[in-house]
Design a protein around this motif. Sequence first.
Motif, PDB file in Angstrom:
ATOM      1  N   LEU A   1       0.823  -1.203   0.000  1.00  0.00           N
ATOM      2  CA  LEU A   1       0.000   0.000   0.000  1.00  0.00           C
ATOM      3  C   LEU A   1       0.859   1.255   0.000  1.00  0.00           C
ATOM      4  CD1 LEU A   1      -2.723  -1.072   2.615  1.00  0.00           C
ATOM      5  CD2 LEU A   1      -2.959  -1.001   0.124  1.00  0.00           C
ATOM      6  N   ALA A   2       1.976   1.231   0.763  1.00  0.00           N
ATOM      7  CA  ALA A   2       2.859   2.395   0.812  1.00  0.00           C
ATOM      8  C   ALA A   2       3.552   2.620  -0.525  1.00  0.00           C
ATOM      9  CB  ALA A   2       3.890   2.220   1.925  1.00  0.00           C
ATOM     10  N   ASP A   3       3.964   1.532  -1.179  1.00  0.00           N
ATOM     11  CA  ASP A   3       4.674   1.657  -2.460  1.00  0.00           C
ATOM     12  C   ASP A   3       3.786   2.225  -3.560  1.00  0.00           C
ATOM     13  OD1 ASP A   3       6.887   0.626  -1.237  1.00  0.00           O
ATOM     14  OD2 ASP A   3       6.657  -1.405  -2.041  1.00  0.00           O
TER      15      ASP A   3
ATOM     16  N   ARG B   1      11.243   1.629   5.007  1.00  0.00           N
ATOM     17  CA  ARG B   1      10.958   1.483   3.575  1.00  0.00           C
ATOM     18  C   ARG B   1      10.518   2.817   2.963  1.00  0.00           C
ATOM     19  NH1 ARG B   1       9.530  -3.407   0.928  1.00  0.00           N
ATOM     20  NH2 ARG B   1       8.631  -3.085  -1.152  1.00  0.00           N
ATOM     21  N   VAL B   2       9.650   3.528   3.671  1.00  0.00           N
ATOM     22  CA  VAL B   2       9.142   4.799   3.149  1.00  0.00           C
ATOM     23  C   VAL B   2      10.249   5.849   3.104  1.00  0.00           C
ATOM     24  CG1 VAL B   2       7.566   6.713   3.638  1.00  0.00           C
ATOM     25  CG2 VAL B   2       6.762   4.349   3.834  1.00  0.00           C
ATOM     26  N   CYS B   3      11.079   5.918   4.165  1.00  0.00           N
ATOM     27  CA  CYS B   3      12.197   6.871   4.170  1.00  0.00           C
ATOM     28  C   CYS B   3      13.197   6.540   3.066  1.00  0.00           C
ATOM     29  CB  CYS B   3      12.890   6.866   5.527  1.00  0.00           C
ATOM     30  SG  CYS B   3      11.903   7.578   6.864  1.00  0.00           S
ATOM     31  N   GLY B   4      13.386   5.257   2.807  1.00  0.00           N
ATOM     32  CA  GLY B   4      14.291   4.848   1.737  1.00  0.00           C
ATOM     33  C   GLY B   4      13.817   5.268   0.354  1.00  0.00           C
ATOM     34  N   SER B   5      12.503   5.503   0.237  1.00  0.00           N
ATOM     35  CA  SER B   5      11.958   5.934  -1.061  1.00  0.00           C
ATOM     36  C   SER B   5      11.949   7.454  -1.198  1.00  0.00           C
ATOM     37  CB  SER B   5      10.536   5.392  -1.233  1.00  0.00           C
ATOM     38  OG  SER B   5       9.645   6.013  -0.325  1.00  0.00           O
ATOM     39  N   GLY B   6      12.502   8.164  -0.194  1.00  0.00           N
ATOM     40  CA  GLY B   6      12.598   9.616  -0.283  1.00  0.00           C
ATOM     41  C   GLY B   6      11.439  10.369   0.328  1.00  0.00           C
ATOM     42  N   ARG B   7      10.544   9.673   1.024  1.00  0.00           N
ATOM     43  CA  ARG B   7       9.417  10.350   1.663  1.00  0.00           C
ATOM     44  C   ARG B   7       9.587  10.334   3.187  1.00  0.00           C
ATOM     45  NH1 ARG B   7       3.759   8.894  -1.025  1.00  0.00           N
ATOM     46  NH2 ARG B   7       3.425  11.121  -0.628  1.00  0.00           N
ATOM     47  N   GLN B   8       8.707  11.013   3.878  1.00  0.00           N
ATOM     48  CA  GLN B   8       8.849  11.189   5.325  1.00  0.00           C
ATOM     49  C   GLN B   8       7.748  10.450   6.076  1.00  0.00           C
ATOM     50  OE1 GLN B   8       8.624  15.402   4.593  1.00  0.00           O
ATOM     51  NE2 GLN B   8      10.660  15.740   5.489  1.00  0.00           N
TER      52      GLN B   8
ATOM     53  N   ASN C   1       6.843  16.185   2.568  1.00  0.00           N
ATOM     54  CA  ASN C   1       6.436  15.085   1.695  1.00  0.00           C
ATOM     55  C   ASN C   1       6.164  13.814   2.504  1.00  0.00           C
ATOM     56  OD1 ASN C   1       5.929  13.650  -0.665  1.00  0.00           O
ATOM     57  ND2 ASN C   1       8.091  13.169  -1.017  1.00  0.00           N
ATOM     58  N   PRO C   2       5.147  13.814   3.359  1.00  0.00           N
ATOM     59  CA  PRO C   2       4.859  12.608   4.141  1.00  0.00           C
ATOM     60  C   PRO C   2       4.323  11.480   3.262  1.00  0.00           C
ATOM     61  CG  PRO C   2       3.151  14.256   4.497  1.00  0.00           C
ATOM     62  CD  PRO C   2       4.219  14.911   3.669  1.00  0.00           C
ATOM     63  N   GLY C   3       4.917  10.315   3.417  1.00  0.00           N
ATOM     64  CA  GLY C   3       4.446   9.147   2.668  1.00  0.00           C
ATOM     65  C   GLY C   3       3.779   8.115   3.564  1.00  0.00           C
ATOM     66  N   LEU C   4       3.978   8.264   4.887  1.00  0.00           N
ATOM     67  CA  LEU C   4       3.401   7.321   5.846  1.00  0.00           C
ATOM     68  C   LEU C   4       3.020   8.086   7.105  1.00  0.00           C
ATOM     69  CD1 LEU C   4       2.825   4.414   6.926  1.00  0.00           C
ATOM     70  CD2 LEU C   4       5.218   4.360   7.688  1.00  0.00           C
TER      71      LEU C   4
ATOM     72  N   GLY D   1      -3.269  12.702   5.177  1.00  0.00           N
ATOM     73  CA  GLY D   1      -2.826  11.617   4.309  1.00  0.00           C
ATOM     74  C   GLY D   1      -3.465  11.700   2.936  1.00  0.00           C
ATOM     75  N   ARG D   2      -4.742  12.060   2.899  1.00  0.00           N
ATOM     76  CA  ARG D   2      -5.428  12.196   1.614  1.00  0.00           C
ATOM     77  C   ARG D   2      -4.829  13.334   0.789  1.00  0.00           C
ATOM     78  NH1 ARG D   2     -11.547  12.962   2.464  1.00  0.00           N
ATOM     79  NH2 ARG D   2     -10.843  15.023   3.160  1.00  0.00           N
ATOM     80  N   ALA D   3      -4.475  14.447   1.470  1.00  0.00           N
ATOM     81  CA  ALA D   3      -3.911  15.605   0.765  1.00  0.00           C
ATOM     82  C   ALA D   3      -2.526  15.305   0.190  1.00  0.00           C
ATOM     83  CB  ALA D   3      -3.842  16.804   1.707  1.00  0.00           C
ATOM     84  N   SER D   4      -1.752  14.436   0.865  1.00  0.00           N
ATOM     85  CA  SER D   4      -0.383  14.176   0.419  1.00  0.00           C
ATOM     86  C   SER D   4      -0.220  12.827  -0.274  1.00  0.00           C
ATOM     87  CB  SER D   4       0.569  14.246   1.622  1.00  0.00           C
ATOM     88  OG  SER D   4       0.184  13.312   2.612  1.00  0.00           O
ATOM     89  N   GLY D   5      -1.310  12.087  -0.463  1.00  0.00           N
ATOM     90  CA  GLY D   5      -1.219  10.781  -1.109  1.00  0.00           C
ATOM     91  C   GLY D   5      -0.431   9.787  -0.294  1.00  0.00           C
ATOM     92  N   ALA D   6      -0.633   9.799   1.021  1.00  0.00           N
ATOM     93  CA  ALA D   6       0.137   8.943   1.920  1.00  0.00           C
ATOM     94  C   ALA D   6      -0.700   7.764   2.405  1.00  0.00           C
ATOM     95  CB  ALA D   6       0.631   9.755   3.121  1.00  0.00           C
TER      96      ALA D   6
END
Length: 598
Positions: free
Chosen positions: A75-77, A104-111, A177-180, A209-214
Amino acid sequence: MLAATPGGLPASVLRDRGISAAVVRRLAMRGLVAGGDERDERDPFEGPARMDVARDDNRLLTGEQQAAAATLAGLADARSFRVALLHGVTGSGKTEIYLRLADRVCGSGRQVLLLVPEIALTPSVAALFRSAFGTRVAIQHSALSDGERHDQWQRIRRGEIDVVVGTRSAVFAPLANPGLIIVDEEHDSSYKQEESPRYHGRDVAIVRGRASGALVVLGSATPSMESYHHAVSGKYAHVILERRVLDRPLAAVRLVNMREEYADEGPDVVISRALGAAIEERLERREQVLVLLNRRGYATVVFCRQCGDTFECPNCSVSLTVHRARAGWRARCHYCNYSMDVPTSCRTCAAPYLEQAGVGTEKIEQQLRERFPAARVSRVDRDSVRRKGTLTALLSKFAAGEIDVLVGTQMIAKGHDFPRVTLVGVISADVGLGLADFRAAERTFQLLTQVAGRAGRGERTGEAIVQTLYPQHYSIQVACRQDYPAFFEKELAYRRAMRYPPAVAMINAVIRGRTFEEAMQTATDIVRRLEPCAKRARFLVLGPAPAPLGRLRGEHRVQFFLKGTRRADMRHALKDVLAAMPDVRRRVTVDVDPLSVL
């Protein structure tokens, strides 16, 4: 001085030596000295609030954890908004999944943003993430000094942070850029701010989360009725952990009927025979004990045996709670903080027959010290941990085995992992069941399940002893079995029959006035203007009626409720009515989706 210090000197040092700023400016104008600014940031991970947590980087996940982590990672990916309920029993390893997912999320460049309900949980969780992510972790909560909060906020704003850990206000942290977004113990009422601006941290997290696609992960062993309803209906992804790490058994729960204890031992008994014997057994085996009573203070009421006068707050419709103070007994209101010394005679009839009734954490602590003089007993509640660093120090000592018995309120009931604890005692498990609140059974179930989950998290099996006057109540019965689906079905049937959330949406409006008549008249006027809208939009208006807490901080309170299936229609109708009554708007408090109706 400067020649002897090639690295330069702070301006404060020069001032202390009698060298004025004017002297420095003249030297700078002649090109003889140069100045610059250096940022000196306060580190909240150091000092009295510091907590060191060792993490095993080679820890293997169980099969359930691997499946759950894989589902959430997928789901995060996807980098699109989704809400997932991680429903895992106490001790099932949800925190380890959070760590893997965050990596995993930090490794993809998100916060990553992690919310926890209590400040009591923040130091240990933050330390765990700090051990995994180093200095790119920031914390945000109200126990920080203003300077620490400022420095942490600015680091987040500058993009120097990958992970933010904090309480409900941290949901507003300036992550680019929050991803999670993780909401741990998502059911907890601490996420709801009861003052203006009113918001629920969990709901704001979902909107963010909805606003940032997280991906938004809601984690709990006892989810809120609303979140679980969304999960079983398919609105949220539902990820389940049914077993503890290493297949450790859940704590065995034993009920003690206090009515039988009162009949055999007298009305003043606080610690039952079963709980007393179990504590003694654990102390002999050098194991640790948690004792929970969700009521602070020493006694809950002071009254006169002769005339019946009760010490009540002059500003609120509540009795004063007795606390032990250095100079004697002090009675305090937990709503407005009014306090007074407890006299030796009645203020009404002058009789020397004042009695203290009820029990709080202070009294439990005293009785345990008297009964087990060799035991090391400490207490955790709002009164005992006001000084900065005290809470962290207490929890660290307990984790290190330097405390045998820890007494506390709900602050000790959730999130903590103490492997040496093999017994949890619950005093007055039903303390909240008598409240005029439709969520009373849900809160009781959650609290009992959570605190029972603190026992048996190490190699030795655990036990929970629950003292209650209502052993047959379904919330207590299913909490002893830690059977959330059974509780949900029973509670949902009740909520549907009575038209309460999640079956419907609800809005609570409280009107304040200098007199009861003024508050009631204002509420009646608002309800009359709402009735035409209610017929058109098909929602129900209940009231007005006196609020259960009829007087608070010197103001009288009247309330009414809106119930319906379309929350937006109710909000707009009430908003329009209040907009047409500007003279009363300041005296009206509107709470959408209330957690408390008192």
